[in-house]
Write an enzyme that holds these catalytic residues in place. Structure first.
Site, PDB file in Angstrom:
ATOM      1  N   GLU A 297       0.818  -1.218   0.000  1.00  0.00           N
ATOM      2  CA  GLU A 297       0.000   0.000   0.000  1.00  0.00           C
ATOM      3  C   GLU A 297       0.851   1.267   0.000  1.00  0.00           C
ATOM      4  O   GLU A 297       0.759   2.082   0.919  1.00  0.00           O
ATOM      5  CB  GLU A 297      -0.906   0.011   1.238  1.00  0.00           C
ATOM      6  CG  GLU A 297      -1.842  -1.165   1.321  1.00  0.00           C
ATOM      7  CD  GLU A 297      -2.575  -1.242   2.661  1.00  0.00           C
ATOM      8  OE1 GLU A 297      -3.616  -1.894   2.708  1.00  0.00           O
ATOM      9  OE2 GLU A 297      -2.088  -0.663   3.655  1.00  0.00           O
ATOM     10  N   CYS A 379      -2.475  32.588  11.130  1.00  0.00           N
ATOM     11  CA  CYS A 379      -2.232  33.209  12.434  1.00  0.00           C
ATOM     12  C   CYS A 379      -1.841  32.173  13.482  1.00  0.00           C
ATOM     13  O   CYS A 379      -2.588  31.915  14.436  1.00  0.00           O
ATOM     14  CB  CYS A 379      -3.470  33.979  12.875  1.00  0.00           C
ATOM     15  SG  CYS A 379      -3.908  35.220  11.668  1.00  0.00           S
TER      16      CYS A 379
HETATM   17  N1  LLP Z   1      -1.639   1.789   4.471  1.00  0.00           N
HETATM   18  C1  LLP Z   1      -2.165   2.215   5.628  1.00  0.00           C
HETATM   19  C2  LLP Z   1      -3.053   1.326   6.381  1.00  0.00           C
HETATM   20  C3  LLP Z   1      -1.848   3.498   6.113  1.00  0.00           C
HETATM   21  O1  LLP Z   1      -2.354   3.916   7.261  1.00  0.00           O
HETATM   22  C4  LLP Z   1      -0.981   4.327   5.362  1.00  0.00           C
HETATM   23  C5  LLP Z   1      -0.623   5.655   5.830  1.00  0.00           C
HETATM   24  C6  LLP Z   1      -0.479   3.838   4.145  1.00  0.00           C
HETATM   25  C7  LLP Z   1      -0.825   2.562   3.739  1.00  0.00           C
HETATM   26  C8  LLP Z   1       0.401   4.653   3.239  1.00  0.00           C
HETATM   27  O2  LLP Z   1       1.620   4.966   3.822  1.00  0.00           O
HETATM   28  P1  LLP Z   1       2.777   5.636   2.918  1.00  0.00           P
HETATM   29  O3  LLP Z   1       3.231   4.622   1.909  1.00  0.00           O
HETATM   30  O4  LLP Z   1       2.225   6.838   2.284  1.00  0.00           O
HETATM   31  O5  LLP Z   1       3.857   5.956   3.873  1.00  0.00           O
HETATM   32  N2  LLP Z   1       0.359  12.434   7.185  1.00  0.00           N
HETATM   33  C9  LLP Z   1       1.599  11.747   7.462  1.00  0.00           C
HETATM   34  C10 LLP Z   1       1.581  10.308   6.998  1.00  0.00           C
HETATM   35  C11 LLP Z   1       0.454   9.510   7.593  1.00  0.00           C
HETATM   36  C12 LLP Z   1       0.387   8.123   7.030  1.00  0.00           C
HETATM   37  C13 LLP Z   1      -0.874   7.458   7.450  1.00  0.00           C
HETATM   38  N3  LLP Z   1      -1.042   6.148   6.937  1.00  0.00           N
HETATM   39  C14 LLP Z   1       2.735  12.530   6.817  1.00  0.00           C
HETATM   40  O6  LLP Z   1       2.497  13.532   6.161  1.00  0.00           O
HETATM   41  O7  LLP Z   1       3.895  12.183   7.006  1.00  0.00           O
END
Ligand code: LLP
Length: 460
Positions: A297, A379
């Protein structure tokens, strides 16, 4: 790394000078590169090809329907975490069978919509995709279920619809992903999944359900993860439990290893896909040999470096606290520095002789750099892209690029302080088009229906 580079002192996205985009579309604007996104996808798929994974793009990282369409065209499925994301995938035209549905708090109505399009919240809206409404679109591929209670609810929802829901069980392997505490998800104190040790009992309890097909396990350890070690540690523990589940008489034919692979916020900060794969793939091959389908994912690693955020300098002011470069967007467009102290390389879109960065580093070097605090209009004192940052001097009206902003940029953007949402533009070689028009103040305050026809898409 990516397709954003300086030619003759001017930042280009692939073949397009980004100041040209800003002059037509305005700022703040996210600019995405198709070549970078597709290149990352291709390289990831190649690295993991020996286990032929289903690569499910994490919609939460960047959900623009055109971005979804692009990765779907390359062969991706989707990871969604809400009915909103689910419908977004449907609107992009991708098949529901390639969708996996994670999320720790799925509601029953969300499950119904995922099982049968007749329950879609868009069912009565008249929206059609390829001429068809959501009815008949079929169920999603897999639910990633996060608790025994959720299994009960899913079983009940599937009974109501009269279908069998395919699911994997999200386990919490209690492994430290060695990332920011806000984005660590695989430690036992985190709310995600069930204790790994309880997985076999869950299979015993739900394994024979006529409305559930419990097919295997799911993990997601955190994000970003800059080493294969957390994956291999977690897999070691999970593989033991899979054996136990199979010994207890259940068939396991799915294993989802989640997302989390890092992105190059600083040049060279993320290991190559091959170095993740060379440790992870050998652990998965025996499963694949027994007919287990592997799922991944990824979000960030595909799209982070495929996007920059363009902002315009409104003011430059010198105070006793330093030189503040005040831009027309900040944490409202990109909240990551405020929320996670995340590093995003910031640089002027047009630079003088010798000032084009040779690499994106936390310690830039070069002639004439001036320490600056690059901040937004919101702000809050947290509203800064970067502080004490040596950068070529800029003036009111100049454009800045905030790099590696494609992931968790627009998808986490807000209208806080009543700043409308940014525009989004997709570049493909020498051409570009707006894939989401800038929100107008009228639309923000009154809703899109109150605004009449939207302006035609800008394209060049
Ligand atoms: N699968 C699940 C169940 C997840 O919760 C997430 C991300 C992903 C896949 C994808 O993860 P990636 O490959 O994008 O690392 N807002 C935070 C990141 C939060 C990620 C939440 N879950 C940031 O900007 O660093």
């Amino acid at each position: 790394m990516d397709d954003f580079s300086y030619t003759n002192g001017r930042l280009h996205a692939e073949g397009v000078p980004v100041d040209k985009i800003a002059s037509k579309v305005g700022t703040p604007t996210f600019v995405y590169s198709s070549a970078t996104l597709l290149g990352h996808y291709r390289r990831l798929a190649e690295a993991f090809a020996p286990v032929d994974p289903a690569i499910c793009f994490a919609v939460k990282s960047c959900g623009n329907p055109e971005i979804c369409r692009l990765v779907a065209g390359a062969g991706a499925g989707f990871d969604v975490v809400s009915v909103g994301e689910l419908e977004r995938v449907w609107l992009s035209g991708a098949p529901m069978s390639g969708v996996v549905f994670a999320g720790v708090g799925k509601r029953r109505d969300e499950m119904l919509a995922a099982l049968d399009g007749r329950y879609s919240p868009l069912a009565k809206s008249g929206v059609k995709v390829n001429g068809l409404g959501p009815e008949g679109r079929g169920p999603i591929g897999l639910f990633n279920v996060e608790s025994e209670q959720e299994l009960e609810v899913l079983e009940d929802a599937a009974r109501e619809v009269g279908v069998v829901a395919s699911a994997t069980l999200r386990v919490n392997p209690d492994v430290d992903a060695r990332t920011h505490r806000h984005t660590t998800t695989g430690k036992r104190e985190n709310k995600f999944g069930i204790d790994l040790a309880r997985a076999p009992a869950a299979f015993d309890r739900f394994g024979d359900s006529p409305h559930l097909n419990l097919r295997g396990l799911h993990m997601h350890l955190g994000s970003p993860i800059y080493s294969p070690d957390p994956y291999t540690e977690a897999l070691e523990r999970i593989l033991v439990r899979i054996d136990e589940i199979e010994r207890n008489g259940h068939r396991v034919d799915r294993l989802n290893i989640g997302g989390g692979i890092g992105a190059d916020y600083e040049t060279g900060s993320t290991p190559s896909y091959a170095s993740y794969a060379e440790r992870i793939v050998p652990m998965l091959l025996p499963l694949v040999g027994r007919g287990v389908k592997i799922l991944m994912e990824p979000g960030r690693t595909l799209i982070a470096n495929a996007g920059v955020l363009l902002v315009r300098v409104e003011y430059v002011k010198e105070t006793s606290g330093g030189r503040f470069v005040v831009c027309d967007a900040g944490m409202n467009a990109l909240i990551r520095p405020a929320l996670y102290d995340a590093f995003h390389f910031v640089w002027p879109v047009r630079v003088g002789e010798g000032q084009a960065p040779t690499r994106r580093s936390k310690k830039p070097e070069g002639p004439g750099l001036v320490p600056s605090h690059v901040v937004g209009p919101v702000c809050e004192s947290a509203d800064a892209f970067i502080r004490d940052w040596p950068m070529p001097p800029v003036e009111r009206g100049d454009l800045l690029a905030v790099f590696s902003a494609g992931a968790y940029g627009m998808s986490m953007a807000s209208t806080y302080n009543d700043h409308p949402l940014p525009a989004e533009v997709l570049v493909d070689k020498d051409s570009w088009r707006t894939i989401r028009a800038r929100q107008s103040v009228a639309a923000m305050l009154l809703g899109p229906e109150a605004c009449g026809p939207q302006p035609a898409e800008a394209t060049a």
